[in-house]
Enzyme design. Structure first.
Site, PDB file in Angstrom:
ATOM      1  N   ARG A 296       0.693  -4.658  14.302  1.00 47.34           N
ATOM      2  CA  ARG A 296      -0.608  -3.989  14.198  1.00 47.34           C
ATOM      3  C   ARG A 296      -1.748  -5.013  14.161  1.00 47.34           C
ATOM      4  O   ARG A 296      -2.813  -4.786  14.741  1.00 47.34           O
ATOM      5  CB  ARG A 296      -0.661  -3.109  12.942  1.00 47.34           C
ATOM      6  CG  ARG A 296       0.250  -1.906  13.062  1.00 47.34           C
ATOM      7  CD  ARG A 296       0.405  -1.201  11.733  1.00 47.34           C
ATOM      8  NE  ARG A 296      -0.801  -0.559  11.280  1.00 47.34           N
ATOM      9  CZ  ARG A 296      -1.035  -0.262  10.008  1.00 47.34           C
ATOM     10  NH1 ARG A 296      -0.164  -0.590   9.067  1.00 47.34           N
ATOM     11  NH2 ARG A 296      -2.130   0.346   9.673  1.00 47.34           N
TER      12      ARG A 296
ATOM     13  N   ARG B  28       0.823  -1.219   0.000  1.00 45.93           N
ATOM     14  CA  ARG B  28       0.000   0.000   0.000  1.00 45.93           C
ATOM     15  C   ARG B  28       0.858   1.271   0.000  1.00 45.93           C
ATOM     16  O   ARG B  28       1.852   1.373   0.693  1.00 45.93           O
ATOM     17  CB  ARG B  28      -0.875   0.007   1.262  1.00 45.93           C
ATOM     18  CG  ARG B  28      -1.740   1.222   1.395  1.00 45.93           C
ATOM     19  CD  ARG B  28      -2.819   1.032   2.435  1.00 45.93           C
ATOM     20  NE  ARG B  28      -2.348   1.184   3.803  1.00 45.93           N
ATOM     21  CZ  ARG B  28      -3.144   1.214   4.864  1.00 45.93           C
ATOM     22  NH1 ARG B  28      -4.452   1.036   4.712  1.00 45.93           N
ATOM     23  NH2 ARG B  28      -2.660   1.356   6.071  1.00 45.93           N
TER      24      ARG B  28
HETATM   25  P1  AMP Z   1      -4.873   3.648  11.043  1.00 42.88           P
HETATM   26  O1  AMP Z   1      -4.569   4.668  10.014  1.00 42.88           O
HETATM   27  O2  AMP Z   1      -6.324   3.650  11.474  1.00 42.88           O
HETATM   28  O3  AMP Z   1      -4.380   2.274  10.692  1.00 42.88           O
HETATM   29  O4  AMP Z   1      -4.062   4.099  12.363  1.00 42.88           O
HETATM   30  C1  AMP Z   1      -2.663   4.170  12.367  1.00 42.88           C
HETATM   31  C2  AMP Z   1      -2.149   4.129  13.803  1.00 42.88           C
HETATM   32  O5  AMP Z   1      -2.685   5.253  14.530  1.00 42.88           O
HETATM   33  C3  AMP Z   1      -2.579   2.919  14.605  1.00 42.88           C
HETATM   34  O6  AMP Z   1      -1.724   1.801  14.385  1.00 42.88           O
HETATM   35  C4  AMP Z   1      -2.489   3.443  16.021  1.00 42.88           C
HETATM   36  O7  AMP Z   1      -1.134   3.520  16.463  1.00 42.88           O
HETATM   37  C5  AMP Z   1      -2.990   4.864  15.865  1.00 42.88           C
HETATM   38  N1  AMP Z   1      -4.463   4.964  16.045  1.00 42.88           N
HETATM   39  C6  AMP Z   1      -5.399   5.223  15.098  1.00 42.88           C
HETATM   40  N2  AMP Z   1      -6.617   5.257  15.635  1.00 42.88           N
HETATM   41  C7  AMP Z   1      -6.466   5.005  16.967  1.00 42.88           C
HETATM   42  C8  AMP Z   1      -7.349   4.890  18.061  1.00 42.88           C
HETATM   43  N3  AMP Z   1      -8.693   5.023  17.918  1.00 42.88           N
HETATM   44  N4  AMP Z   1      -6.840   4.607  19.287  1.00 42.88           N
HETATM   45  C9  AMP Z   1      -5.506   4.469  19.457  1.00 42.88           C
HETATM   46  N5  AMP Z   1      -4.609   4.550  18.458  1.00 42.88           N
HETATM   47  C10 AMP Z   1      -5.071   4.825  17.224  1.00 42.88           C
END
Ligand code: AMP
Length: 208
Positions: free
Chosen positions: A165, A127
């Site tokens: 993740r 990606r």
């Molecule tokens: P994403 O783009 O949704 O995959 O988010 C990327 C990273 O941001 C995640 O791996 C977390 O480290 C952090 N993150 C995003 N949303 C949250 C959330 N609701 N709570 C805690 N960490 C978050």
């Protein structure tokens, strides 16, 4: 439309959210995008969040919840919103319930974009993401087709972080599927199909 998107990182939540936003004009509230913007701006919150994000861990609830509350209070979110990447654990889901009750609104649904983990690993490692608008595409796209921004590989889309993740997702976020099922608002779509086919299903399931 007031919905929560569920699904592993890379399941296609952001892509489906973008399509719904384009067609229905609701607010796209992506905590990942909000956090990446804070990291880029090197704000105090961004500096703190970065170490968790780079490690594939969840950023502490108190940092994320404030961002979401602020975003939900904006004008565009009053028409409707899609929460993408929030809630990420049961504590955040409980805070969201309280916040929405205070706002006098109820969720229409929690939409799970379901994709098997082996497919996810392949998707995430290839990606590329736009630095400016967050648009995602495959590895051959170097210029964002939406805004002309630079496409790059997110640090946390590198192989060493992907597994972490997914572990975090399984341990902390997956229980939300049962949480929303228990409330009778879980909707599930098969996300392992072309984007437009998934979107047809998403709209059907949401009654749009
Ligand atoms: P994403 O783009 O949704 O995959 O988010 C990327 C990273 O941001 C995640 O791996 C977390 O480290 C952090 N993150 C995003 N949303 C949250 C959330 N609701 N709570 C805690 N960490 C978050």
């Amino acid at each position: 439309m007031k919905i929560v998107l569920l699904g592993a990182p890379g399941a296609g939540k952001g892509t489906q959210a973008q399509k719904l936003v384009e067609e229905y004009g609701v607010a796209h509230i992506s905590t990942g995008d909000l956090l990446r913007a804070a990291v880029k701006a090197q704000s105090e919150l961004g500096v703190k969040a970065k170490e968790y994000m780079d490690a594939g861990k969840l950023v502490p609830d108190e940092l994320v919840i404030g961002l979401v509350k602020e975003r939900l209070a904006k004008d565009d979110a009053q028409i409707g919103f899609i929460l993408d990447g929030f809630p990420r654990n049961t504590a955040q889901a409980a805070v969201l319930d309280t916040e929405l009750a205070e706002m006098g609104v109820a969720l229409d649904g929690a939409l799970l974009v379901d994709v098997a983990f082996d497919v996810i690993v392949k998707r995430l490692s290839s990606r590329r993401t736009c630095r400016s608008c967050g648009y995602t595409a495959g590895p051959t796209v170097t210029v964002c087709p939406r805004c002309g921004g630079e496409m790059y590989q997110r640090d946390d889309d590198k192989p060493e972080t992907i597994q972490k993740r997914l572990d975090t997702y399984q341990a902390q976020t997956e229980p939300l599927i049962e949480y929303y099922d228990g409330k009778g608002i879980l909707i599930k779509v098969d996300g392992d199909r072309p984007v437009d086919e998934v979107y047809v299903d998403v709209k059907k399931e949401l009654g749009l």
